[in-house]
Write a protein that holds these residues in place. Structure first.
Motif, PDB file in Angstrom:
ATOM      1  N   PRO A 109      19.919  16.331   9.263  1.00  0.00           N
ATOM      2  CA  PRO A 109      18.542  16.478   8.644  1.00  0.00           C
ATOM      3  C   PRO A 109      18.613  17.812   7.656  1.00  0.00           C
ATOM      4  CG  PRO A 109      19.036  17.503  10.893  1.00  0.00           C
ATOM      5  CD  PRO A 109      20.196  16.703  10.586  1.00  0.00           C
ATOM      6  N   MET A 110      17.393  17.775   6.920  1.00  0.00           N
ATOM      7  CA  MET A 110      17.061  18.613   5.778  1.00  0.00           C
ATOM      8  C   MET A 110      15.654  19.059   6.095  1.00  0.00           C
ATOM      9  SD  MET A 110      18.379  16.627   2.318  1.00  0.00           S
ATOM     10  CE  MET A 110      17.857  17.806   1.292  1.00  0.00           C
ATOM     11  N   PRO A 111      15.398  20.527   5.792  1.00  0.00           N
ATOM     12  CA  PRO A 111      14.067  20.869   6.001  1.00  0.00           C
ATOM     13  C   PRO A 111      12.872  20.015   5.357  1.00  0.00           C
ATOM     14  CG  PRO A 111      15.562  22.655   5.745  1.00  0.00           C
ATOM     15  CD  PRO A 111      16.246  21.465   5.253  1.00  0.00           C
ATOM     16  N   SER A 112      13.270  19.470   4.298  1.00  0.00           N
ATOM     17  CA  SER A 112      12.100  18.967   3.455  1.00  0.00           C
ATOM     18  C   SER A 112      11.777  17.413   3.664  1.00  0.00           C
ATOM     19  CB  SER A 112      12.374  19.046   1.958  1.00  0.00           C
ATOM     20  OG  SER A 112      13.195  18.367   1.424  1.00  0.00           O
ATOM     21  N   MET A 113      12.559  17.087   4.864  1.00  0.00           N
ATOM     22  CA  MET A 113      12.400  15.494   5.307  1.00  0.00           C
ATOM     23  C   MET A 113      11.054  15.752   5.651  1.00  0.00           C
ATOM     24  SD  MET A 113      15.743  14.222   7.116  1.00  0.00           S
ATOM     25  CE  MET A 113      17.249  13.716   6.296  1.00  0.00           C
ATOM     26  N   PRO A 114      10.187  14.610   5.584  1.00  0.00           N
ATOM     27  CA  PRO A 114       8.772  14.582   5.815  1.00  0.00           C
ATOM     28  C   PRO A 114       8.336  15.025   7.124  1.00  0.00           C
ATOM     29  CG  PRO A 114       9.299  12.505   4.572  1.00  0.00           C
ATOM     30  CD  PRO A 114      10.492  13.211   5.214  1.00  0.00           C
ATOM     31  N   VAL A 115       7.360  15.743   7.327  1.00  0.00           N
ATOM     32  CA  VAL A 115       6.676  16.020   8.638  1.00  0.00           C
ATOM     33  C   VAL A 115       6.265  14.548   9.265  1.00  0.00           C
ATOM     34  CG1 VAL A 115       4.683  17.047   9.708  1.00  0.00           C
ATOM     35  CG2 VAL A 115       5.786  18.475   7.810  1.00  0.00           C
ATOM     36  N   GLY A 116       5.915  13.518   8.533  1.00  0.00           N
ATOM     37  CA  GLY A 116       5.514  12.214   8.997  1.00  0.00           C
ATOM     38  C   GLY A 116       4.721  11.514   7.998  1.00  0.00           C
ATOM     39  N   LEU A 169       0.783  -1.229  -0.010  1.00  0.00           N
ATOM     40  CA  LEU A 169       0.067  -0.091   0.084  1.00  0.00           C
ATOM     41  C   LEU A 169       0.814   1.238  -0.041  1.00  0.00           C
ATOM     42  CD1 LEU A 169      -3.304   0.463   0.074  1.00  0.00           C
ATOM     43  CD2 LEU A 169      -2.679   0.936   2.599  1.00  0.00           C
ATOM     44  N   PRO A 170       0.605   2.342  -0.869  1.00  0.00           N
ATOM     45  CA  PRO A 170       1.688   3.488  -0.915  1.00  0.00           C
ATOM     46  C   PRO A 170       1.448   4.146   0.168  1.00  0.00           C
ATOM     47  CG  PRO A 170      -0.131   3.257  -2.798  1.00  0.00           C
ATOM     48  CD  PRO A 170      -0.505   2.400  -1.931  1.00  0.00           C
ATOM     49  N   LYS A 171       2.695   4.520   0.759  1.00  0.00           N
ATOM     50  CA  LYS A 171       2.863   5.372   1.874  1.00  0.00           C
ATOM     51  C   LYS A 171       2.510   6.752   1.636  1.00  0.00           C
ATOM     52  CE  LYS A 171       7.317   4.876   2.404  1.00  0.00           C
ATOM     53  NZ  LYS A 171       7.801   3.961   1.130  1.00  0.00           N
ATOM     54  N   PRO A 172       1.573   7.272   2.638  1.00  0.00           N
ATOM     55  CA  PRO A 172       1.179   8.618   2.523  1.00  0.00           C
ATOM     56  C   PRO A 172       2.242   9.651   3.035  1.00  0.00           C
ATOM     57  CG  PRO A 172      -0.251   7.571   4.205  1.00  0.00           C
ATOM     58  CD  PRO A 172       0.913   6.603   3.560  1.00  0.00           C
ATOM     59  N   ILE A 173       3.203  10.076   2.605  1.00  0.00           N
ATOM     60  CA  ILE A 173       4.045  11.042   2.882  1.00  0.00           C
ATOM     61  C   ILE A 173       3.746  12.634   3.039  1.00  0.00           C
ATOM     62  CG2 ILE A 173       6.380  11.805   2.485  1.00  0.00           C
ATOM     63  CD1 ILE A 173       6.630   9.199   0.634  1.00  0.00           C
ATOM     64  N   VAL A 174       3.732  13.013   4.371  1.00  0.00           N
ATOM     65  CA  VAL A 174       3.149  14.384   4.444  1.00  0.00           C
ATOM     66  C   VAL A 174       4.557  15.504   4.677  1.00  0.00           C
ATOM     67  CG1 VAL A 174       2.077  15.778   6.402  1.00  0.00           C
ATOM     68  CG2 VAL A 174       1.417  13.406   6.032  1.00  0.00           C
ATOM     69  N   HIS A 175       4.287  16.331   3.766  1.00  0.00           N
ATOM     70  CA  HIS A 175       5.121  17.542   3.669  1.00  0.00           C
ATOM     71  C   HIS A 175       4.555  18.671   4.108  1.00  0.00           C
ATOM     72  CE1 HIS A 175       8.250  15.230   1.491  1.00  0.00           C
ATOM     73  NE2 HIS A 175       7.511  14.976   0.696  1.00  0.00           N
ATOM     74  N   GLY A 176       5.565  19.529   4.784  1.00  0.00           N
ATOM     75  CA  GLY A 176       5.281  20.703   5.452  1.00  0.00           C
ATOM     76  C   GLY A 176       5.477  22.071   4.528  1.00  0.00           C
ATOM     77  N   HIS A 177       4.799  23.271   5.136  1.00  0.00           N
ATOM     78  CA  HIS A 177       4.720  24.578   4.172  1.00  0.00           C
ATOM     79  C   HIS A 177       6.213  24.950   4.052  1.00  0.00           C
ATOM     80  CE1 HIS A 177       0.309  26.141   3.846  1.00  0.00           C
ATOM     81  NE2 HIS A 177       0.434  24.806   4.369  1.00  0.00           N
ATOM     82  N   GLY A 178       6.778  25.026   5.428  1.00  0.00           N
ATOM     83  CA  GLY A 178       8.199  25.866   5.406  1.00  0.00           C
ATOM     84  C   GLY A 178       9.339  24.887   4.716  1.00  0.00           C
ATOM     85  N   GLY A 179       9.422  23.570   5.097  1.00  0.00           N
ATOM     86  CA  GLY A 179      10.457  22.760   4.694  1.00  0.00           C
ATOM     87  C   GLY A 179      10.523  22.668   2.946  1.00  0.00           C
ATOM     88  N   ILE A 180       9.161  22.560   2.442  1.00  0.00           N
ATOM     89  CA  ILE A 180       9.276  22.497   0.999  1.00  0.00           C
ATOM     90  C   ILE A 180       9.545  24.059   0.375  1.00  0.00           C
ATOM     91  CG2 ILE A 180       7.350  22.407  -1.029  1.00  0.00           C
ATOM     92  CD1 ILE A 180       8.462  19.681   0.054  1.00  0.00           C
ATOM     93  N   LEU A 181       8.990  24.939   1.051  1.00  0.00           N
ATOM     94  CA  LEU A 181       9.165  26.359   0.346  1.00  0.00           C
ATOM     95  C   LEU A 181      10.893  26.608   0.540  1.00  0.00           C
ATOM     96  CD1 LEU A 181       8.529  28.996  -0.625  1.00  0.00           C
ATOM     97  CD2 LEU A 181       8.262  29.763   1.770  1.00  0.00           C
ATOM     98  N   LEU A 182      11.477  26.262   1.654  1.00  0.00           N
ATOM     99  CA  LEU A 182      12.996  26.813   1.474  1.00  0.00           C
ATOM    100  C   LEU A 182      13.847  25.761   0.539  1.00  0.00           C
ATOM    101  CD1 LEU A 182      14.057  27.607   5.270  1.00  0.00           C
ATOM    102  CD2 LEU A 182      13.508  28.920   3.343  1.00  0.00           C
ATOM    103  N   GLU A 183      13.394  24.565   0.442  1.00  0.00           N
ATOM    104  CA  GLU A 183      14.270  23.663  -0.310  1.00  0.00           C
ATOM    105  C   GLU A 183      14.006  23.853  -1.629  1.00  0.00           C
ATOM    106  OE1 GLU A 183      16.502  20.604  -1.997  1.00  0.00           O
ATOM    107  OE2 GLU A 183      16.243  20.944   0.291  1.00  0.00           O
TER     108      GLU A 183
END
Length: 682
Positions: A485-492, A291-305
């Motif tokens: 760590p990197m900012p765009s690592m998943p929130v969870g 089953l596909p993993k649902p990977i949650v990304h955050g506003h700030g980490g995605i923006l900066l990366e």
């Protein structure tokens, strides 16, 4: 297992790769990376002589580097962070920019350097006429969609899902959702109902926006029945919104409102302030092994990366036009649309890039005056095999950058780019993934391009190669890990409240280090070569064989369109078989002479251990919709697994491509105990 800052174990380096492009003398003065270097020296007092020095600082002093990205790009924020990074040594528990409140959609729609009347979006489709949005029109569309979603009851934390192709409406919906602090997710309409339900069923969206169908090349594909099945299966779905796409004059299906109703009234251009780590969107793993993993990304980490990667590594900014061929089911769509945040217009395409022939995507780049075109390694190799010369077929004078991802590109692919696309183009083969929604290996406009080699590790990405004992190594192949760590690592992962599954997925194999699942060789100058998936390794007689180097030899043969290599081993029985599957050019058959040429080429260019025990011709090599070869699922099928247990049909470019492997397994099972193997054409 060793972690942290350990002494490097150096090994012998491979022979130097051919230099194909050298940055011009004025690169420092004319590129955004050069401007950033000048800014860092002027504003923060850090002077770096070259890219390797800059990269070393970017991973040695993470707070200083990422603070510089925040300040250099002047990230709009409602409140400033109280720190840059806390608990940096407790990956995955590091926390970025605590106290900051911002909104990804606001930063994207700022579109720095562009005026209201400038072009923001250019969209071409095989289903309808081209669509253009100016900056003002895009902002108006988002404000209208935001109001429409609010009137449907969407608020902070609610999920809004799209069953939409790569068209402007999908971009508008994502930005409107983000502006509310709600959470966006998307599946492309080439996914069948089961694949969509497997994904969206995990996050329970409140609103689902769909198309009725689409055209792919010469084919019209109706999705009405799939939409009915999807909405019936989604518990908690409150609203279905239909965009008339395949049949633009048809009324919405029963129980659905229309896209035009959603955008019916003007809205306010406002944004919900959210914490740095607030969920922005949910992406999904391929689902080829469950089953596909649902990977949650955050506003700030995605923006900066994405600001860092698109502006500094791809050298994009105001006045540029950014096109990457992708669907809404691939992270490259999320990456592409962030081009707006650096002031680049984005070029969207929905359709078959090989229709009516492989010139189509190049013609689109020419027509739209694209500055930077992104595609995949399989597409570039297909162009090379077909004898295509884009530079003579179309006018690519506006094109100054070209990117490739999805699979390692062999040296021959690099050479084709410089021979047949442009001799002076900045080319970068990049590697990353859905899990970080970025590339952590690739190019830099201040570094030369060499055949078959990714020029560098990305800024802020402490990518290392480690050996079996956990020691970092240079010059020889090891396991790819990210050690900081990197900012765009998943929130969870969605629903994983205690982050148990998250830790097991990324940090379970090597505590304290992010294990990505690839083999990598890092040279002393920081350049990199991916050797294939570490979980699909060929290991014969204790010698590890990378699949990437195998494909580099086999796929270069003119008779072979595509290939797949599988290693079947069993310690109990002593089984040790290397099986090669090949898809031949039309009109070619696998005969004794070709078998011998393949074996001779592998023996000469790699080693006798690379010579397969069996070679089979198949009609097609199974790939995902994003172009990845299904090495692990095929291996599991040959070991006895049913196709439906190892991959979802909806993620495959062609679900029928697995059938020959099932048939081979059945024949091999029937012939168990026989000394002779059946080498007949499948």
């Amino acid at each position: 297992m060793n972690t942290g800052n350990q002494p490097l174990r150096a090994g012998g380096l491979a022979a130097d790769h051919e230099v194909l492009w050298v940055p011009p003398r004025e690169a420092w003065a004319r590129t955004r990376m050069g401007d950033y270097l000048d800014w860092v020296a002027r504003e923060q007092g850090y002077a770096f002589a070259d890219y390797p020095e800059l990269w070393r600082w970017s991973v040695d002093d993470l707070p200083a580097f990422w603070a510089s990205i925040w300040n250099y790009f002047d990230v709009p924020a409602y409140s400033q962070p109280t720190a840059i990074l806390t608990d940096a040594d407790r990956m995955p528990d590091a926390r970025w920019f605590p106290g900051a409140r911002l909104n990804y959609a606001q930063a994207v729609l700022r579109m720095p350097g562009l005026a209201d009347g400038d072009t923001a979006v250019i969209a071409h489709s095989q289903t309808r006429r081209p669509v253009h949005y100016t900056v003002a029109e895009l902002r108006d569309q988002v404000a209208r969609a935001r109001r429409g979603l609010r009137e449907l009851g969407v608020g902070r934390g609610d999920r809004v899902a799209a069953y939409l192709p790569n068209i402007p409406e999908t971009l508008v919906l994502m930005l409107a959702t983000a502006s509310l602090g709600a959470i966006f997710t998307s599946c492309p309409p080439e996914f069948g109902a089961r694949s969509v339900i497997d994904r969206l069923g995990q996050i329970e969206p409140k609103v689902l926006v769909v198309v009725d169908g689409y055209r792919y090349g010469a084919r019209s594909i109706d999705r009405s029945a799939d939409v009915d099945e999807i909405r019936s299966a989604l518990t908690g779905l409150a609203h279905l919104v239909q965009l008339p796409y395949l049949h633009p004059t048809a009324p919405p299906m029963s129980g659905a409102s229309s896209w035009h109703e959603l955008l019916g009234r003007a809205g306010e251009f406002t944004f919900e302030p959210v914490p740095f780590e607030h969920p922005l969107y949910v992406l999904y793993s391929s689902g080829t092994t469950g089953l596909p993993k649902p990977i949650v990304h955050g506003h700030g980490g995605i923006l900066l990366e994405h600001l860092k990667s698109i502006a500094l590594h791809h050298d994009l900014g105001p006045g540029d036009r950014f096109l990457w061929f992708t669907t809404t089911g691939w992270m490259m769509w999320n990456y592409l649309v962030s081009g707006l945040a650096v002031g680049s217009a984005v070029v969207l395409f929905d359709g078959d890039p090989g229709y009516p022939d492989l010139t189509g995507l190049w013609e689109l780049a020419a027509t739209t005056h694209t500055s930077y075109l992104g595609t995949s390694a399989p597409f570039l190799l297909a162009c090379r095999k077909s004898g295509l010369s884009p530079k003579t077929a179309v006018d690519l004078s506006a094109l100054r950058g070209l990117g490739s991802t999805g699979a390692p590109l062999p040296a021959a692919g690099y050479r084709w780019v410089y021979d047949e696309v442009a001799a002076d183009i900045y080319f970068a083969s990049i590697s990353g993934g859905t899990d970080l929604c970025t590339a952590f290996l690739g190019g830099a406009p201040l570094l030369p391009v060499r055949a078959g080699v990714m020029a560098c590790r990305a800024l802020g990405a402490d990518v290392q190669s480690i050996d079996e004992e956990g020691w970092p190594v240079l010059g020889r192949e090891g396991e790819l890990v990210i050690s900081k760590p990197m900012p765009s690592m998943p929130v969870g992962l969605w629903g994983d409240v205690e982050r148990v599954r998250y830790r097991e997925t990324y940090f379970g194999a090597i505590p304290g280090l992010w294990r990505h699942g690839d083999w990598i060789t890092i040279a002393e100058d920081g350049s990199c070569v991916i050797g294939g998936r570490s979980d699909a390794t060929l290991n014969r007689g204790g010698v590890r064989l990378g699949t990437a180097e195998f494909y580099g030899v086999v796929d270069a043969m003119p008779e072979i369109r595509d290939s797949l290599v599988i290693h079947l081993s069993d310690n109990d029985s002593g089984a040790d078989e290397l099986i090669l599957f090949i898809d031949l050019e039309e009109g070619r058959d696998l005969d004794l002479a070709l078998r011998q040429r393949i074996a001779a080429r592998l023996r000469a260019e790699l080693s006798p251990r690379h010579v397969p025990d069996e070679i089979h011709q198949v009609p097609e090599i199974p790939r995902t919709l994003s172009g990845k070869k299904l090495e692990i699922p095929v291996k599991q099928i040959l070991r006895g697994a049913r196709p439906e247990t190892v991959t979802a049909a909806g993620v495959l470019a062609d679900a029928e491509a697995l059938r020959p492997f099932v048939e081979l397994r059945e024949r091999r099972s029937g012939a168990a105990g026989s000394a002779a193997r059946d080498h007949r054409k499948l």
